[in-house]
Design a protein around this motif. Sequence first.
Motif, PDB file in Angstrom:
ATOM      1  N   GLU A 150      25.503   3.019   5.042  1.00  0.00           N
ATOM      2  CA  GLU A 150      26.005   3.408   4.206  1.00  0.00           C
ATOM      3  C   GLU A 150      25.207   4.516   2.931  1.00  0.00           C
ATOM      4  OE1 GLU A 150      26.672   4.001  -0.079  1.00  0.00           O
ATOM      5  OE2 GLU A 150      28.067   3.096   1.909  1.00  0.00           O
ATOM      6  N   VAL A 151      23.244   5.009   3.498  1.00  0.00           N
ATOM      7  CA  VAL A 151      23.266   6.041   2.829  1.00  0.00           C
ATOM      8  C   VAL A 151      23.386   7.145   3.918  1.00  0.00           C
ATOM      9  CG1 VAL A 151      21.029   4.915   2.361  1.00  0.00           C
ATOM     10  CG2 VAL A 151      20.825   5.537   5.043  1.00  0.00           C
ATOM     11  N   LEU A 157      14.838  19.363   5.698  1.00  0.00           N
ATOM     12  CA  LEU A 157      15.646  17.726   6.829  1.00  0.00           C
ATOM     13  C   LEU A 157      15.726  16.440   5.946  1.00  0.00           C
ATOM     14  CD1 LEU A 157      16.753  17.543   9.975  1.00  0.00           C
ATOM     15  CD2 LEU A 157      14.368  17.018  10.492  1.00  0.00           C
ATOM     16  N   ARG A 158      16.527  16.076   6.692  1.00  0.00           N
ATOM     17  CA  ARG A 158      16.422  14.452   5.642  1.00  0.00           C
ATOM     18  C   ARG A 158      15.787  13.143   6.593  1.00  0.00           C
ATOM     19  NH1 ARG A 158      21.409  10.396   3.780  1.00  0.00           N
ATOM     20  NH2 ARG A 158      21.030   9.992   1.767  1.00  0.00           N
ATOM     21  N   LEU A 159      15.477  12.863   5.897  1.00  0.00           N
ATOM     22  CA  LEU A 159      14.734  12.084   6.709  1.00  0.00           C
ATOM     23  C   LEU A 159      14.488  10.386   6.333  1.00  0.00           C
ATOM     24  CD1 LEU A 159      10.744  13.502   6.314  1.00  0.00           C
ATOM     25  CD2 LEU A 159      12.326  13.734   8.189  1.00  0.00           C
ATOM     26  N   ILE A 160      14.914   9.690   7.228  1.00  0.00           N
ATOM     27  CA  ILE A 160      15.331   7.966   7.354  1.00  0.00           C
ATOM     28  C   ILE A 160      13.857   7.307   7.355  1.00  0.00           C
ATOM     29  CG2 ILE A 160      17.063   5.972   7.052  1.00  0.00           C
ATOM     30  CD1 ILE A 160      19.295   8.223   6.071  1.00  0.00           C
ATOM     31  N   GLY A 161      13.875   6.720   7.378  1.00  0.00           N
ATOM     32  CA  GLY A 161      13.064   4.855   7.990  1.00  0.00           C
ATOM     33  C   GLY A 161      13.183   4.042   8.135  1.00  0.00           C
ATOM     34  N   LEU A 162      13.259   3.943   9.299  1.00  0.00           N
ATOM     35  CA  LEU A 162      14.090   2.739   9.619  1.00  0.00           C
ATOM     36  C   LEU A 162      12.914   1.298  10.218  1.00  0.00           C
ATOM     37  CD1 LEU A 162      16.761   3.449  11.790  1.00  0.00           C
ATOM     38  CD2 LEU A 162      16.568   3.076   9.510  1.00  0.00           C
ATOM     39  N   ASP A 163      12.724   0.060   9.588  1.00  0.00           N
ATOM     40  CA  ASP A 163      12.381  -1.047   9.699  1.00  0.00           C
ATOM     41  C   ASP A 163      12.886  -1.813  11.123  1.00  0.00           C
ATOM     42  OD1 ASP A 163      10.280  -3.092   9.579  1.00  0.00           O
ATOM     43  OD2 ASP A 163      10.918  -3.417   7.116  1.00  0.00           O
ATOM     44  N   THR A 164      11.705  -1.626  11.989  1.00  0.00           N
ATOM     45  CA  THR A 164      12.742  -2.727  13.188  1.00  0.00           C
ATOM     46  C   THR A 164      11.545  -3.751  13.458  1.00  0.00           C
ATOM     47  OG1 THR A 164      11.322  -1.177  14.585  1.00  0.00           O
ATOM     48  CG2 THR A 164      12.986  -0.203  14.064  1.00  0.00           C
ATOM     49  N   ARG A 211       0.300  -1.113  -0.048  1.00  0.00           N
ATOM     50  CA  ARG A 211       0.336   0.319  -0.487  1.00  0.00           C
ATOM     51  C   ARG A 211       0.402   1.015  -0.129  1.00  0.00           C
ATOM     52  NH1 ARG A 211      -6.227  -0.874   2.256  1.00  0.00           N
ATOM     53  NH2 ARG A 211      -5.639  -3.161   2.106  1.00  0.00           N
ATOM     54  N   ARG A 212       1.744   1.310   0.627  1.00  0.00           N
ATOM     55  CA  ARG A 212       2.864   2.116   0.548  1.00  0.00           C
ATOM     56  C   ARG A 212       4.041   2.416   0.200  1.00  0.00           C
ATOM     57  NH1 ARG A 212       1.060   6.999   2.910  1.00  0.00           N
ATOM     58  NH2 ARG A 212      -0.984   6.833   3.554  1.00  0.00           N
ATOM     59  N   PRO A 213       4.574   2.118  -0.933  1.00  0.00           N
ATOM     60  CA  PRO A 213       6.283   1.750  -1.131  1.00  0.00           C
ATOM     61  C   PRO A 213       7.078   2.852  -0.876  1.00  0.00           C
ATOM     62  CG  PRO A 213       4.683   1.765  -3.572  1.00  0.00           C
ATOM     63  CD  PRO A 213       3.726   1.982  -1.839  1.00  0.00           C
ATOM     64  N   PRO A 214       7.380   2.547  -0.643  1.00  0.00           N
ATOM     65  CA  PRO A 214       9.190   3.415  -0.484  1.00  0.00           C
ATOM     66  C   PRO A 214       9.291   4.441  -1.272  1.00  0.00           C
ATOM     67  CG  PRO A 214      10.233   1.076   0.251  1.00  0.00           C
ATOM     68  CD  PRO A 214       8.339   1.454  -0.309  1.00  0.00           C
ATOM     69  N   PRO A 215       9.663   5.332  -0.850  1.00  0.00           N
ATOM     70  CA  PRO A 215       9.681   7.285  -1.865  1.00  0.00           C
ATOM     71  C   PRO A 215      10.207   7.160  -1.812  1.00  0.00           C
ATOM     72  CG  PRO A 215       8.989   7.292   0.792  1.00  0.00           C
ATOM     73  CD  PRO A 215       9.228   6.163   0.716  1.00  0.00           C
ATOM     74  N   GLY A 216      11.852   6.654  -1.503  1.00  0.00           N
ATOM     75  CA  GLY A 216      13.210   6.777  -2.456  1.00  0.00           C
ATOM     76  C   GLY A 216      14.128   5.748  -2.134  1.00  0.00           C
ATOM     77  N   GLU A 217      14.995   5.833  -2.041  1.00  0.00           N
ATOM     78  CA  GLU A 217      16.238   4.795  -1.808  1.00  0.00           C
ATOM     79  C   GLU A 217      15.829   3.924  -0.864  1.00  0.00           C
ATOM     80  OE1 GLU A 217      20.832   3.469  -0.910  1.00  0.00           O
ATOM     81  OE2 GLU A 217      20.245   5.726  -1.822  1.00  0.00           O
ATOM     82  N   ALA A 218      15.416   2.009  -0.698  1.00  0.00           N
ATOM     83  CA  ALA A 218      15.124   1.452  -0.308  1.00  0.00           C
ATOM     84  C   ALA A 218      15.897   0.614   0.036  1.00  0.00           C
ATOM     85  CB  ALA A 218      13.890   1.134  -0.072  1.00  0.00           C
TER      86      ALA A 218
END
Length: 290
Positions: free
Chosen positions: A159-160, A132-139, A111-118
Amino acid sequence: MQLRSCRLVACPVGPSPPFRPCPRCSAMLLAQLSDPHVDRTRPHKAAALRRAVAFVATLPQPPDAVLITGDCTDHGHPDEYDEFEAALEPLPMPVFVVPGNHDDRAELLSRRPPPGEACESFMQYVVENFPLRLIGLDTQWPGHGGGELCAQRLAWLDEVLSQAPARPTLLFMHHPPVQTGLQVLDDIGLRGHAEFCAVVAHHPQVVRVVAGHVHLPLTASFAHTTVMTCPGTDATFQPAWAQPDKLVIQYQPPLALLHRWTAEGGLTSFTAVPEAAPWVTLHDGQRWAD
């Protein structure tokens, strides 16, 4: 390691189209909601999320984006995600989501594919188009209430972050990487938090780590930066600290977090009760109201 200050230059040509500001512009506002736990059998959960969305949608300064830090649904059922998505429809700005332990990662990714480098196989991604750069983390750690940041996810993050050492960055995730002091919650904490701390310590551009999961408004030091947690949209837990081996709580009003970034002042964060209330001018810029 000596910390470096990061400053952005104000954009000389003004912002780009609505809700996609030029990365060089000097200010932005984020709203953070967490842990809606939308549940087919408990409609008050979705109703509380709709009230929080209405609060965000009617802020005098619309946020540039909204972060939802996991546990979007209670059981990961498709019809729960239907209700979750319907509740978000009034928001005109981008909404960035990461999974929690109650979510179904595959359903959420569809439903919500990642919007950037994943990061391959995970809902872990970079959002580049803000100052402000945003990085979402999958825990998410499937089958467990606790979370995990495995070697693959941590290597991807390192890396990112290395790709943009001068960009101030906010990390958002579900499980906070610090302990609460409450045994029941700490037993379902984040596996790999020490390794995560080591990665963050090498990247001084990380200005904040924000999370959910514990339903508490927690603030703690972490590496060179700060961790903040956002309670659920339906309630905030006030625990009985005298009984740390149990989870005895009072239900208190829900809280949201607002994060304001400026190039001059950095990142400041505020708590807000996401319920309708009148706006009152106490000072008009010249004098205090009577």
